[in-house]
Design a protein around this motif. Structure first.
Motif, mmCIF file in Angstrom:
data_model
loop_
_atom_site.group_PDB
_atom_site.id
_atom_site.type_symbol
_atom_site.label_atom_id
_atom_site.label_comp_id
_atom_site.label_asym_id
_atom_site.label_seq_id
_atom_site.Cartn_x
_atom_site.Cartn_y
_atom_site.Cartn_z
ATOM 1 N N LYS A 1 0.873 -1.264 -0.028
ATOM 2 C CA LYS A 1 -0.169 0.122 -0.024
ATOM 3 C C LYS A 1 1.015 1.259 -0.034
ATOM 4 O O LYS A 1 0.215 2.305 0.208
ATOM 5 C CB LYS A 1 -1.159 0.124 1.259
ATOM 6 N N MET A 2 2.346 1.272 -0.271
ATOM 7 C CA MET A 2 3.084 2.272 -0.200
ATOM 8 C C MET A 2 3.665 2.709 -1.366
ATOM 9 O O MET A 2 3.696 1.779 -2.556
ATOM 10 C CB MET A 2 4.231 1.933 0.833
ATOM 11 N N VAL A 3 3.689 3.886 -1.851
ATOM 12 C CA VAL A 3 4.789 4.430 -2.974
ATOM 13 C C VAL A 3 5.915 4.812 -2.480
ATOM 14 O O VAL A 3 5.888 5.703 -1.299
ATOM 15 C CB VAL A 3 4.050 5.518 -3.610
ATOM 16 N N MET A 4 7.183 4.654 -3.035
ATOM 17 C CA MET A 4 8.295 5.208 -2.465
ATOM 18 C C MET A 4 9.198 5.730 -3.635
ATOM 19 O O MET A 4 8.955 5.310 -4.965
ATOM 20 C CB MET A 4 9.048 3.865 -1.792
ATOM 21 N N MET A 5 9.686 6.786 -3.423
ATOM 22 C CA MET A 5 10.745 7.440 -4.295
ATOM 23 C C MET A 5 12.024 7.063 -3.990
ATOM 24 O O MET A 5 12.648 6.889 -2.929
ATOM 25 C CB MET A 5 10.751 9.059 -4.194
ATOM 26 N N TRP A 6 12.937 6.910 -5.000
ATOM 27 C CA TRP A 6 14.320 6.458 -5.020
ATOM 28 C C TRP A 6 15.166 7.420 -5.889
ATOM 29 O O TRP A 6 14.724 7.948 -6.776
ATOM 30 C CB TRP A 6 14.426 4.846 -5.332
ATOM 31 N N VAL B 1 8.464 16.798 -2.954
ATOM 32 C CA VAL B 1 7.619 16.759 -1.785
ATOM 33 C C VAL B 1 8.145 16.777 -0.363
ATOM 34 O O VAL B 1 9.007 16.322 -0.210
ATOM 35 C CB VAL B 1 6.934 15.332 -1.875
ATOM 36 N N PRO B 2 7.967 17.913 0.213
ATOM 37 C CA PRO B 2 8.519 18.110 1.600
ATOM 38 C C PRO B 2 8.350 17.349 2.694
ATOM 39 O O PRO B 2 8.945 17.106 3.493
ATOM 40 C CB PRO B 2 8.122 19.592 1.891
ATOM 41 N N SER B 3 7.190 16.415 2.502
ATOM 42 C CA SER B 3 6.793 15.648 3.588
ATOM 43 C C SER B 3 6.435 14.369 2.992
ATOM 44 O O SER B 3 5.723 14.475 1.768
ATOM 45 C CB SER B 3 5.850 16.259 4.714
ATOM 46 N N PRO B 4 6.182 13.238 3.387
ATOM 47 C CA PRO B 4 5.467 12.051 2.952
ATOM 48 C C PRO B 4 4.104 11.935 3.337
ATOM 49 O O PRO B 4 3.448 11.035 2.932
ATOM 50 C CB PRO B 4 6.034 10.985 4.119
ATOM 51 N N SER B 5 3.454 13.123 3.495
ATOM 52 C CA SER B 5 1.913 13.179 3.450
ATOM 53 C C SER B 5 1.374 13.064 1.999
ATOM 54 O O SER B 5 1.914 13.393 0.911
ATOM 55 C CB SER B 5 1.352 14.698 4.002
ATOM 56 N N PHE C 1 5.502 7.577 0.534
ATOM 57 C CA PHE C 1 4.113 8.161 0.382
ATOM 58 C C PHE C 1 3.033 7.124 0.827
ATOM 59 O O PHE C 1 2.915 6.010 0.299
ATOM 60 C CB PHE C 1 3.818 8.514 -0.974
ATOM 61 N N SER C 2 2.146 7.383 1.956
ATOM 62 C CA SER C 2 1.227 6.722 2.376
ATOM 63 C C SER C 2 -0.145 7.099 2.065
ATOM 64 O O SER C 2 -0.152 8.380 1.727
ATOM 65 C CB SER C 2 1.215 6.255 4.106
#
Length: 314
Positions: A64-69, A116-120, A81-82
């Motif tokens: 259920k997560m998206v991640m940036m690498w 994105v400054p925060s993972p919101s 990102f949740s």
């Protein structure tokens, strides 16, 4: 270390893949060498989206997560990102600053702004849909993205255009008979090709749509015998004509004449298991993902007409 699910090109030498081992891997596809492994997801990787000709890419997962690498930083995610409550099944990178995702839940999309400054997570849209299989930005109409949705209660399979400014449906295309598994938009933003699930030749087609006149499909490509999992537009230099490639669970990659629907060539990768993802590597090469043998490097050979052959697997 397990089944590879998806592949995407990062630049002219590198590709990124994800699979059931929860790992994202960057390869030099020209040599087959692993460049870097990235770990952070807790379940299978479902989608990869690259910012082409950069070092950055995104992954989506059944966790259920998206991640940036970032290839130039550590093997840990730069951003997480949740917000989704079920499996994330669609992921795409916009031409500008917005990254939408889709999830197998009551969401048609979640927008993640970058940087994105925060993972919101950003605004989301709730609608009576069972799941979304893929999302794709229209490159010329930057305020829209396209998505395939399926309502399992009414058995309605639809392809929709959404206006990203208000997250409202801009257009719904004619209903299809089978779940649409993937879509891609042409470079000029005028056409979209989609592909469908199926079994024993029922369904199993790819369909070409004109996004400027949205009343009906332009062409269908029939010949696969199981679910068509991926469809892509080919560079003109690769096929010397407007062409489309598809990969299927029947272990075949097909190249089609975009205008007539004629099958120009079929490559059988027997023993590879279902073929689940295609990506253009360069003007003569394709990358194809299979359940059993990882990533296949395919090359076009026109010495005796149009042929597609496997030159490596890694």
């Amino acid at each position: 270390m397990d089944t590879v699910s998806v592949v995407a090109a990062l630049n002219s030498d590198l590709c990124v893949s994800g699979g059931k081992d929860k790992t994202v891997v960057a390869y030099n596809w020209r040599t087959g060498n692993v460049v870097k492994r990235f770990k952070g997801h807790e379940r299978e990787i479902t989608k990869i989206a690259c910012i082409y000709k950069s070092s950055q890419f995104f992954s989506a997962s059944r966790d259920k997560m998206v991640m940036m690498w970032d290839l130039q930083s550590s093997s840990q995610p730069r951003q997480q990102f949740s917000g989704h409550t079920m499996v994330v099944t669609g992921l795409t990178v916009s031409p500008g600053e917005v990254k939408p995702t889709s999830s197998q839940h009551q969401h048609c999309g979640t927008f993640l702004k970058s940087p994105v400054p925060s993972p919101s997570h950003g605004p989301s849209c709730h609608c009576s849909l069972r799941f979304i299989t893929t999302v794709y930005w229209l490159p010329q109409l930057q305020v829209h993205f396209s998505t395939f949705t399926a309502n399992s209660f009414a058995a309605v399979i639809s392809f929709r255009l959404w206006d990203s400014r208000g997250l409202q449906v801009a257009h719904t295309f004619p209903t299809q008979q089978h779940i649409q598994t993937y879509c891609e938009v042409s470079e000029d933003g005028h056409k979209c090709v989609s592909c469908s699930s199926g079994f024993e030749g029922e369904g199993c087609e790819a369909t070409l749509w004109d996004l400027r006149q949205t009343r009906s499909r332009i062409c269908e490509y029939r010949g696969h015998f199981q679910t068509v999992a991926s469809c892509i537009f080919l560079p003109r230099a690769l096929a010397s004509m407007p062409a489309i490639a598809t990969s299927s669970h029947d272990c075949k990659v097909k190249i089609w004449n975009q205008d007539t629907g004629a099958c120009l060539f079929t490559l059988s990768l027997d023993g590879s298991g279902p073929l689940t993802s295609l990506a253009v590597a360069d003007t003569i090469s394709l990358l194809c993902v299979s359940f059993s043998r990882g990533i296949h490097l395919l090359r076009v050979d026109r010495s005796q007409g149009l042929e597609l052959r496997e030159v490596a697997a890694f």
